[in-house]
Design an enzyme around this catalytic site. Structure first.
Site, PDB file in Angstrom:
ATOM      1  N   GLY A   7      -1.007   3.779  25.015  1.00  0.00           N
ATOM      2  CA  GLY A   7      -2.292   3.544  24.372  1.00  0.00           C
ATOM      3  C   GLY A   7      -2.529   2.076  24.127  1.00  0.00           C
ATOM      4  O   GLY A   7      -1.743   1.409  23.459  1.00  0.00           O
ATOM      5  N   SER A  10      -6.306  -0.213  19.251  1.00  0.00           N
ATOM      6  CA  SER A  10      -5.891  -1.112  18.171  1.00  0.00           C
ATOM      7  C   SER A  10      -4.465  -0.799  17.711  1.00  0.00           C
ATOM      8  O   SER A  10      -3.653  -1.706  17.533  1.00  0.00           O
ATOM      9  CB  SER A  10      -6.865  -1.031  16.994  1.00  0.00           C
ATOM     10  OG  SER A  10      -6.962   0.290  16.530  1.00  0.00           O
ATOM     11  N   VAL A  11      -4.143   0.487  17.549  1.00  0.00           N
ATOM     12  CA  VAL A  11      -2.809   0.842  17.049  1.00  0.00           C
ATOM     13  C   VAL A  11      -1.740   0.530  18.095  1.00  0.00           C
ATOM     14  O   VAL A  11      -0.687  -0.030  17.771  1.00  0.00           O
ATOM     15  CB  VAL A  11      -2.770   2.338  16.642  1.00  0.00           C
ATOM     16  CG1 VAL A  11      -1.343   2.778  16.337  1.00  0.00           C
ATOM     17  CG2 VAL A  11      -3.660   2.559  15.422  1.00  0.00           C
ATOM     18  N   GLY A  12      -2.024   0.851  19.343  1.00  0.00           N
ATOM     19  CA  GLY A  12      -1.052   0.567  20.411  1.00  0.00           C
ATOM     20  C   GLY A  12      -0.746  -0.921  20.512  1.00  0.00           C
ATOM     21  O   GLY A  12       0.418  -1.323  20.583  1.00  0.00           O
ATOM     22  N   ASN A  98      -3.976  10.611  13.905  1.00  0.00           N
ATOM     23  CA  ASN A  98      -4.576  10.936  12.616  1.00  0.00           C
ATOM     24  C   ASN A  98      -4.767  12.445  12.512  1.00  0.00           C
ATOM     25  O   ASN A  98      -4.826  13.128  13.520  1.00  0.00           O
ATOM     26  CB  ASN A  98      -5.967  10.291  12.522  1.00  0.00           C
ATOM     27  CG  ASN A  98      -5.960   9.067  11.634  1.00  0.00           C
ATOM     28  OD1 ASN A  98      -5.166   8.979  10.693  1.00  0.00           O
ATOM     29  ND2 ASN A  98      -6.840   8.138  11.924  1.00  0.00           N
ATOM     30  N   ALA A 124      -6.606  -2.183  11.606  1.00  0.00           N
ATOM     31  CA  ALA A 124      -6.542  -2.968  12.837  1.00  0.00           C
ATOM     32  C   ALA A 124      -7.791  -2.691  13.670  1.00  0.00           C
ATOM     33  O   ALA A 124      -8.288  -1.570  13.710  1.00  0.00           O
ATOM     34  CB  ALA A 124      -5.297  -2.618  13.634  1.00  0.00           C
ATOM     35  N   LYS A 180      -2.332  12.202   4.136  1.00  0.00           N
ATOM     36  CA  LYS A 180      -3.228  11.313   4.888  1.00  0.00           C
ATOM     37  C   LYS A 180      -4.498  12.065   5.311  1.00  0.00           C
ATOM     38  O   LYS A 180      -5.599  11.504   5.272  1.00  0.00           O
ATOM     39  CB  LYS A 180      -2.488  10.790   6.139  1.00  0.00           C
ATOM     40  CG  LYS A 180      -3.288   9.867   7.036  1.00  0.00           C
ATOM     41  CD  LYS A 180      -3.199   8.432   6.601  1.00  0.00           C
ATOM     42  CE  LYS A 180      -4.058   7.475   7.426  1.00  0.00           C
ATOM     43  NZ  LYS A 180      -3.633   7.324   8.825  1.00  0.00           N
TER      44      LYS A 180
END
Lengths: 294, 294
Positions: A7, A10-12, A98, A124, A180
């Site tokens: 991925g 942004s997270v990757g 998520n 991010a 979460k």
């Protein structure tokens, strides 16, 4: 360790950047152009007015032999990458989605890898194919989902990734993801529907009362035991991220598919299974899906 | 009769047009230019692909001596025209505002006129200063609010205004306005927030369930006795106007002030007085007020 990150969102990019200091990282992207750009330029991280660059590898297909593979795509993209994960057969794999929509999918898997789930509490934003802005410094919570061996060695490695990128071990994956999910269910759809920053939900009394109705449904569906603590956590997240645009609002504004299915959709499915009513979650789900189509 | 119509919006033009066939009508507008345009061109009515013109008088201040004066401005404009109504001292005056926000204002009045309230169930859109499109043919319900004499003579006159413009007498002004207010509270804010046509509220199960929660609050606040009939009326209005854009959605899309105060605002004030909770109405009120500011 040999680290793979599936991925290039942004997270990757965030994970790949921070792991690159002490580990050998490969980012696996969907588009060939992005992999080429990352190989050429590295990953650029913007934070506190500074700019840093980390060199990493990048491919469009994962190799075999990773010690740890992060799956950093959205829940609705999981189906497209799972065959690659199976083929790569990493020693450890951590899913970073998520919501809890991916849980039934993971429960059906029976691969050789030790499976972990993670909950990313960083802000991010991806700025371009190689650049990510680290807007909110938090932590990654992680827990074992289906593992054959104790996580001691992995825990040691993850504890020392980077001072700005802490990992926090959780004993119970369900409690971790449910906590979460509750926050996401309360904050994301309302901010997206009302087009407000997170803080508005606690500043405006009528929004706060409404959010409480959403919370009651979500916490009942997930059978949260300590509701008071969970509600206070929702309020605290709203306070701490008060000037933030939620990811769902950002998705709506950018005309992207939202995580409505992973968040409200998952809760509504659970509610339906147990015959519970959840009119507020259903209302928010339908209105966000309508916004997606606009 | 000598008829005055205060207000050159869609409702004012519609009334002036239909009364002009058998009565002597003067439209009272806020802007001098609109009064001049109406004197010059008459009022143009568009309906079923046809176009009709009626000659009427137009002024910016009402005269004395009207047999019947209609007050066809929005509730939030009432304060600006009431002194003119007092000065004109018509024999009969009928207030046509939506909602019930004007009721406390009328209760404080003690003029010589017989006071009636009306509920306009026509669809109409103003196209320009002299032109109104009659989009939905319905009726005007009316009732005595504070009168010294029986309405027999007026009833006779109103029964024969125009075949396409019927008046229906109601014994109880509160039931009449409350019934309309319930419909407005259920349909208007949700359509404006979700940006959908009226019919979507009954086609989409999640919207319908949510509308029912709004209905429960509004009908409790107004102490509606026959809730089942009232709810069926809401559903029937949604069916009959399914392709319509509600006035509140039209106001939001045009960047105008909405009738949120007259509708949800009035209900919330009543709820506060009696210590009742109305989180759904409060949520809708705040979100529409936020849309107004956008």
């Amino acid at each position: 360790m040999r680290i793979g990150v599936i991925g290039g969102g942004s997270v990757g990019l965030l994970f790949a950047y921070y792991f690159s200091f002490r580990h050998q990282v490969t980012v696996i992207t969907r588009r060939k152009e992005q992999a080429e750009a990352i190989r050429r330029n590295g990953i650029r991280l913007l934070t506190d007015g500074e700019e840093h660059i980390a060199k990493t590898e990048a491919e469009v297909k994962p190799d075999a032999g990773y010690d740890l593979l992060f799956v950093a795509v959205k829940e609705h993209q999981l189906g497209a990458v799972l065959p690659d994960v199976e083929r790569a057969a990493p020693r450890n794999v951590m899913f970073l989605q998520n919501g809890m929509g991916h849980i039934p999918v993971l429960e059906r898997r029976d691969a050789g890898s030790d499976i972990y789930v993670g909950s990313v509490e960083h802000g991010a934003v991806r700025e371009d194919d190689c650049t990510v802005r680290h807007t909110g410094k938090g932590a990654v919570k992680w827990a074992a989902f289906k593992t054959a061996s104790p996580p001691d060695q992995l825990e040691k490695e993850l504890a020392s990734v980077h001072t700005a990128f802490p990992f926090i071990w959780r004993e119970d994956w369900h409690d971790m993801l449910a906590g979460k999910l509750i926050v996401n269910a309360c904050v994301n759809p309302m901010t997206a529907l009302l087009r407000v920053e997170n803080g508005k939900l606690i500043e405006q009394p009528a929004y706060l009362s409404f959010m409480r109705l959403v919370f009651e449904e979500a916490s009942r569906i997930l059978a949260i035991e300590d509701r008071q603590a969970s509600w206070e956590n929702v309020l605290s997240v709203c306070r701490q991220t008060k000037r933030n645009t939620s990811s769902m609002l950002a998705d709506v504004l950018a005309g992207r598919k939202t995580e409505a299915d992973a968040i409200m959709g998952y809760l509504l499915k659970r509610a339906e299974e147990s015959g519970e009513r959840a009119p507020h979650l259903a209302f928010l789900y339908d209105s966000i899906k309508a916004l997606e189509k606009e």
